[in-house]
Design a protein around this motif. Structure first.
Motif, mmCIF file in Angstrom:
data_model
loop_
_atom_site.group_PDB
_atom_site.id
_atom_site.type_symbol
_atom_site.label_atom_id
_atom_site.label_comp_id
_atom_site.label_asym_id
_atom_site.label_seq_id
_atom_site.Cartn_x
_atom_site.Cartn_y
_atom_site.Cartn_z
ATOM 1 N N ASP A 126 -9.753 0.984 0.758
ATOM 2 C CA ASP A 126 -8.824 2.078 0.998
ATOM 3 C C ASP A 126 -9.436 3.018 2.030
ATOM 4 O O ASP A 126 -10.670 3.069 2.189
ATOM 5 N N ARG B 30 -11.790 8.610 -7.485
ATOM 6 C CA ARG B 30 -12.547 7.607 -6.730
ATOM 7 C C ARG B 30 -14.062 7.723 -6.949
ATOM 8 O O ARG B 30 -14.847 7.166 -6.178
ATOM 9 N N TYR C 23 0.830 -1.206 0.000
ATOM 10 C CA TYR C 23 0.000 0.000 0.000
ATOM 11 C C TYR C 23 0.859 1.248 0.000
ATOM 12 O O TYR C 23 2.034 1.223 0.387
ATOM 13 N N GLN D 246 -9.115 -0.537 -9.596
ATOM 14 C CA GLN D 246 -9.460 0.316 -8.462
ATOM 15 C C GLN D 246 -10.911 0.790 -8.507
ATOM 16 O O GLN D 246 -11.433 1.283 -7.509
ATOM 17 N N SER E 282 -15.789 4.335 -7.186
ATOM 18 C CA SER E 282 -15.626 3.427 -6.042
ATOM 19 C C SER E 282 -16.871 3.409 -5.155
ATOM 20 O O SER E 282 -17.492 4.451 -4.921
ATOM 21 N N ARG F 33 -13.011 -0.893 -5.973
ATOM 22 C CA ARG F 33 -12.377 -0.925 -4.646
ATOM 23 C C ARG F 33 -13.070 0.070 -3.718
ATOM 24 O O ARG F 33 -13.129 1.272 -3.994
ATOM 25 N N THR G 46 -1.945 -0.980 -3.273
ATOM 26 C CA THR G 46 -1.297 -0.795 -4.576
ATOM 27 C C THR G 46 -1.159 -2.091 -5.375
ATOM 28 O O THR G 46 -0.678 -2.066 -6.506
ATOM 29 N N GLN H 20 -3.851 3.585 0.349
ATOM 30 C CA GLN H 20 -4.380 2.989 -0.866
ATOM 31 C C GLN H 20 -3.615 1.709 -1.183
ATOM 32 O O GLN H 20 -2.384 1.721 -1.295
#
Length: 507
Positions: free
Chosen positions: A140, A195, A51, A84, A198, A87, A79, A77
């Motif tokens: 995250d 994001r 991360y 993503q 997300s 996520r 990695t 976050q």
């Protein structure tokens, strides 16, 4: 022969500029917009996780686009994830109001936690350790410090002056001002970090539950940002009325839990497991104590005597004390009274912690034993961690508690806001987490909030409660750290809709 040479004097304007730059370089001012990124690896639930940790500041802008404050944040976050977009992102706030995000950051959900013993008490040398239960494996996390907490600060104007106190309160320091500017800040953060796709969750602790309850609707209605879930840790009243007989009666289950922990109940009650004891205390509270208190001074003498006897049995206090209190024993008095004969007081936020007062007499403790213990361990840990492990260097003081008062608590409709946000968004679920030994925001009040959040009962299938055998920061106890993070992990997974599942109510 001695030769001298006259050096030309710099112009006054140049001198002023040099002085200004020197002053700026040596002022204790926040950097308005910058970040530091470090890379890390850890083990969570036996799984290796890579991360990044981003520490930095991001501005708060007014309606004219002028930076009026800057908020410090830490963003973790993962990695080693290819996609993503699916996520989850958890946006984390603590409370106070005026508290930094330090508590949940380095003791609950983050990948690193402070060194404490298994019950949550400080140990030296102070430091930081890995958190094998962090939810970073499934989501995250960004830890946000509102204005004047952590390294976050109000910004000075072009003349180098801070806004007047009343202006600062109008902009930042109140239930609704806080929600409004934080919603704008979250929008910017989500955009900057790509994001928007997300699944998003808010988590708040203590006053942070007021904050995230209001943010749930503000994000939807003003930022068009819809959430999958909201987590309320040790919640406040979130604007739901709990006065009169309800306020007095709702303390009893907390009294019972605390008295059980300290071995002050009758043998038959002590022999029960805590979670076998509490349901019968809750039933008595709802069905007998609240009605009895509602009768006030006109309660029948025989009924009153029976209520006093049962309250004494469940609280560990004497019948005389309860009678003299007219069935309404304050929490402050309980913290002083339960172990008075042992010359000990109880912690407010976690009644497992013990204190020593100057005198055994009195109606409240001299200090909060739990808070002094927490500051003992959290303050060195967060200052070390940010500087030495996350490489965030600054001379700004890290405010564990910052100057935000007076706080405008008027027009607090955050509970209703949360209900409306759930009504508008069929995806949204809510989890409530409480410690049984929390005397400030007691667990039975949290249950009461849940029952009255939506009196229609139409969203109750999306509301859930989890209790733990510790206090306000229930995650400090190692066993509860594991359990509460697992509860979060399961909640996040359950709040993610199935593939192509529409956000709609069935007919």
């Amino acid at each position: 022969m001695l030769v001298t040479r006259q050096i030309a004097k710099p112009p006054l304007l140049l001198l002023a500029l040099i002085f200004s730059l020197f002053a700026q370089a040596n002022n204790r001012d926040i950097e308005v917009d910058h970040k530091v990124v470090t890379e890390h690896k850890t083990l969570i639930e036996g799984q290796r996780v890579s991360y990044s940790a981003t520490t930095g500041t991001q501005p708060v802008w007014d309606d004219e686009g002028k930076a009026i404050a800057s908020l410090f944040y830490t963003y973790y976050q993962r990695t080693d994830i290819k996609d993503q977009s699916s996520r989850p992102l958890v946006i984390s706030f603590n409370g106070g109001p005026g508290s930094a995000s330090v508590w949940m950051h380095i003791a609950y959900t983050g990948p690193r936690i402070l060194k404490i013993d298994d019950e949550g008490y400080p140990v030296q040398p102070y430091g930081i350790d890995s958190n094998p239960y962090s939810i970073l494996d499934v989501a995250d996390i960004v830890f946000v410090n509102p204005v004047n907490t952590g390294y976050s600060r109000v910004l000075k104007d072009a003349e180098g002056k801070l806004p007047p106190k009343d202006k600062q309160q109008e902009q930042f320091f109140g239930v609704n001002a806080d929600i409004k500017y934080l919603a704008e800040w979250v929008n910017t953060f989500v955009s900057r970090n790509n994001r928007w796709l997300s699944p998003k969750f808010l988590i708040g602790e203590s006053y942070g539950t007021t904050r995230v309850s209001g943010l749930a609707l503000e994000l939807q209605n003003s930022q068009w940002m819809y959430l999958n879930g909201v987590i309320l840790v040790s919640p406040t009243d979130i604007g739901i009325e709990r006065n009169g007989p309800v306020k007095a009666a709702n303390r009893l289950p907390y009294f019972a839990a605390t008295a059980w922990h300290h071995g002050k109940l009758d043998k038959d009650l002590q022999a029960l497991d805590l979670e076998a004891l509490l349901p019968q205390v809750e039933e008595f509270t709802l069905n007998r104590l609240i009605p009895a208190l509602a009768k006030g001074g006109f309660i029948d003498a025989q009924e009153k005597a029976a209520i006093i006897s049962q309250m004494a049995r469940y609280s560990g206090l004497s019948e005389q004390i309860i009678a003299q209190s007219n069935l309404d024993v304050s929490t402050a008095f309980f913290w002083k009274e339960l172990l008075r004969n042992e010359s000990k007081t109880l912690g407010r936020l976690d009644s497992r912690y013990l204190g020593i007062d100057a005198k055994d007499v009195g109606d409240k403790p001299d200090y909060w034993a739990e808070l002094t213990s927490w500051l003992h361990s959290f303050t060195p840990a967060i200052n070390y961690y940010l500087r030495e492990e996350l490489n965030y260097k600054t001379d700004i003081k890290y405010n564990m508690f910052g100057p935000v008062h007076p706080w405008d608590r008027s027009d607090n409709k955050t509970g209703e806001n949360l209900r409306q946000a759930m009504a508008q968004n069929p995806y949204m679920k809510v989890l409530i987490q409480s410690g049984y030994y929390d005397g400030a925001t007691n667990y039975f009040d949290a249950k009461y909030n849940m029952w009255h959040l939506d009196p229609s009962g139409r969203v109750k299938q999306r509301l859930s409660f989890k209790g733990y055998r510790s206090g306000h920061m229930m995650y400090l106890r190692r066993e509860d750290l594991k359990a509460s993070n697992q509860d979060l992990r399961e909640f996040i997974r359950a709040a993610l809709p199935a593939k192509e599942q529409s956000a709609r109510y069935p007919r």
